[in-house]
Write an enzyme that holds these catalytic residues in place. Structure first.
Site, PDB file in Angstrom:
ATOM      1  N   LYS A   1       0.452  -0.890   0.018  1.00  0.00           N
ATOM      2  CA  LYS A   1       0.050   0.146  -0.076  1.00  0.00           C
ATOM      3  C   LYS A   1       1.255   1.551   0.190  1.00  0.00           C
ATOM      4  O   LYS A   1       1.769   1.164   0.497  1.00  0.00           O
ATOM      5  CB  LYS A   1      -0.733  -0.105   1.507  1.00  0.00           C
ATOM      6  CG  LYS A   1      -1.843   0.952   1.126  1.00  0.00           C
ATOM      7  CD  LYS A   1      -2.400   1.289   2.462  1.00  0.00           C
ATOM      8  CE  LYS A   1      -3.766   2.144   2.725  1.00  0.00           C
ATOM      9  NZ  LYS A   1      -4.454   1.715   3.880  1.00  0.00           N
TER      10      LYS A   1
ATOM     11  N   SER B   1      -9.690   1.911   3.396  1.00  0.00           N
ATOM     12  CA  SER B   1      -8.672   2.574   2.487  1.00  0.00           C
ATOM     13  C   SER B   1      -7.546   1.580   1.612  1.00  0.00           C
ATOM     14  O   SER B   1      -7.550   2.192   0.749  1.00  0.00           O
ATOM     15  CB  SER B   1      -7.910   3.566   3.229  1.00  0.00           C
ATOM     16  OG  SER B   1      -6.993   2.971   4.077  1.00  0.00           O
TER      17      SER B   1
ATOM     18  N   SER C   1      -9.487  -0.847   7.326  1.00  0.00           N
ATOM     19  CA  SER C   1      -9.088  -0.975   5.927  1.00  0.00           C
ATOM     20  C   SER C   1      -8.710  -1.690   5.024  1.00  0.00           C
ATOM     21  O   SER C   1      -8.076  -1.778   4.818  1.00  0.00           O
ATOM     22  CB  SER C   1      -7.969   0.703   5.859  1.00  0.00           C
ATOM     23  OG  SER C   1      -8.888   1.970   5.762  1.00  0.00           O
TER      24      SER C   1
HETATM   25  N1  GLN Z   1     -13.479   3.270   7.157  1.00  0.00           N
HETATM   26  C1  GLN Z   1     -12.344   4.316   7.710  1.00  0.00           C
HETATM   27  C2  GLN Z   1     -12.474   5.781   7.040  1.00  0.00           C
HETATM   28  O1  GLN Z   1     -12.567   5.528   6.704  1.00  0.00           O
HETATM   29  C3  GLN Z   1     -10.920   3.390   7.920  1.00  0.00           C
HETATM   30  C4  GLN Z   1      -9.991   3.781   7.065  1.00  0.00           C
HETATM   31  C5  GLN Z   1      -9.049   2.893   8.002  1.00  0.00           C
HETATM   32  O2  GLN Z   1      -8.791   2.203   7.870  1.00  0.00           O
HETATM   33  N2  GLN Z   1      -6.898   3.126   7.750  1.00  0.00           N
HETATM   34  O3  GLN Z   1     -11.582   6.026   8.888  1.00  0.00           O
END
Ligand code: GLN
Length: 450
Positions: free
Chosen positions: A55, A130, A154
């Site tokens: 990532k 994400s 994420s």
């Molecule tokens: N969907 C969550 C957010 O928007 C989690 C994001 C993540 O785990 N980086 O914050």
């Protein structure tokens, strides 16, 4: 080995419409001869030749590190994240950097300066976020495994949407050194793969104490690989709050089918309570935006990446660099976080959320006195259509309902792909365990991996 790498490099090209990668390292194929040499003389590492995508929020020396943001569009890293260095030291081949939501903020990979990632199962739908690029890359067979990060879901949510395994380790199990911070007390680094063995293998390599990360834990790392197949009769808890209204019926049915199967296998199943669950989303979005507003202050046009041309004085330079460099979701979170930390609101929001975080943690502590694992859906719905939720941030946040609690409590969780809905979209089941008990998660997941 060379065929394997060139298979993936070709597959990435053929699937470039998925937009899973921000950068592909075509020259990684040159590493195969020296790794093969090492295999011959018996000195090869545990991951010899395993092809892994990373990532684009993790640093790799002399490679771009953009966090899918225009503010870091031209930024080149000058060191390597500990977790990634450990992969390299075990002779993994890093094939590229994957697309993600900007600074890992999002649930659909639509908040990326590099464009949306498509779900390989149905390209009209989001892959989740994400870590959408990391999940799509594994699901579409563009690499053997990938690395993502999980601050509020994420890893688990995109794994669920793409039909693969994704494990969020205990906070502190894997070093965060070289991970661009989003919310430092929540961020974790973990693997995606198509089977549990690969998850166990990669996790065993990236885990462990790191003197460069003061929040990494000095505790033994069990051998996830050799202990994977031993079967324990674990007690399973089903928290009733996670099966309440709002959960898609097909997901509910798929999970209860698995629960029946577990009963037949002799597992003891208990209904449990996690009474503060309804506060998890609000608590998560107060605390993570607060931490993000502070962490992202460093992107000021001076030290990293992008600087605005409109910089006739210092203040304008800061303001314009940040206004032009950050995308709208990142700006929304910086403003929210600044608000909850500002005088007058700090006690009403930030301090209160810290207290609720403790209550949520205590819910889990209590539950784990009775059961070893907690089984829930990973997401309330299967993968949604691209564009479906972009105009309504709150609706997007509510999709994180089942995943944020594990980050608030610091406990590990895994997504197990358990089937498909009537439209052919993957359904995910989440399993959570006590802090530092990833081994139980892996041993349990193994039952479903055939
Ligand atoms: N969907 C969550 C957010 O928007 C989690 C994001 C993540 O785990 N980086 O914050």
């Amino acid at each position: 080995m060379q065929e394997n790498v060139s298979f993936f490099l070709n597959n990435i090209k053929e699937n470039s419409n998925l937009n899973a990668f921000n950068f592909v390292f075509d020259d990684c194929i040159e590493q195969t001869s020296s790794i093969e040499q090492k295999i011959k003389n018996g000195s090869a590492g545990k991951l010899a030749g395993m092809v892994i995508a990373v990532k684009d929020v993790l640093a790799i020396n002399q490679k771009p590190l953009t966090c899918s943001s225009n503010i870091l569009r031209d930024f080149i890293s000058i060191y390597t994240a500990t977790a990634i260095q450990k992969l390299i030291d075990e002779d993994a081949i890093i094939i590229g950097k994957t697309n993600c939501d900007e600074f890992a903020m999002g649930s659909s990979n639509e908040n990326s300066a590099f464009g949306t990632v498509l779900n390989p199962v149905d390209t009209s739908r989001v892959p989740g976020g994400s870590s959408g690029g990391s999940a799509a890359a594994v699901a579409a067979d563009l690499c053997d495994a990938s690395i993502g990060t999980d601050t509020g879901g994420s890893i688990r949510q995109p794994a669920a949407f793409c039909g693969i395994y994704g494990l969020k380790p205990t906070y502190g199990r894997v070093s965060r050194y070289g991970l661009t911070a989003f919310a430092s007390s929540f961020d974790t680094v973990g693997p995606f793969a198509r089977n549990v063995d690969d998850i166990a293998l990669v996790l065993s390599v990236i885990s462990g104490y790191d003197e460069n990360d003061s929040t990494s834990f000095k505790t033994d790392v069990p051998n996830f690989v050799t202990n994977l197949h031993s079967r324990k009769k674990l007690r399973i808890g089903l928290p009733k709050e996670y099966f309440a209204e709002g959960l898609n019926e097909e997901i509910r049915n798929a999970i209860f089918e698995k629960v029946e199967f577990l009963k037949e296998q002799g597992f003891e199943i208990y209904e449990i309570e996690l009474p503060h669950t309804e506060y998890s989303i609000a608590t998560y979005y107060i605390l993570t935006t607060a931490e993000a507003s502070s962490n992202l202050a460093r992107f000021d046009g001076v030290r990293y990446g992008f600087r605005s041309k409109e910089d006739n004085n210092l203040l304008n330079m800061y303001v314009n660099s940040r206004s032009e460099g950050f995308g709208s979701e990142v700006k929304r979170r910086i403003m929210l976080g600044t608000y909850v930390l500002s005088s007058g609101y700090y006690d009403a929001y930030y301090r209160k959320a810290q207290k609720v975080r403790r209550l949520l943690k205590q819910d889990f502590d209590k539950a784990f006195e009775k059961v070893d694992l907690i089984l829930t859906p990973t997401t309330p719905t299967t993968a949604f259509k691209i564009g479906e939720k972009t105009s309504d941030p709150l609706e997007m946040y509510l999709g994180d309902i089942y995943t944020t609690s594990a980050n608030l409590a610091g406990i590990p969780g895994i997504n197990i792909p358990i089937g498909k809905d009537m439209q052919g979209l993957p359904i995910g089941m989440q399993v959570m365990s006590r802090q530092f008990d990833e081994l139980s998660l892996l041993q349990f997941s193994q039952i479903f991996d055939r």
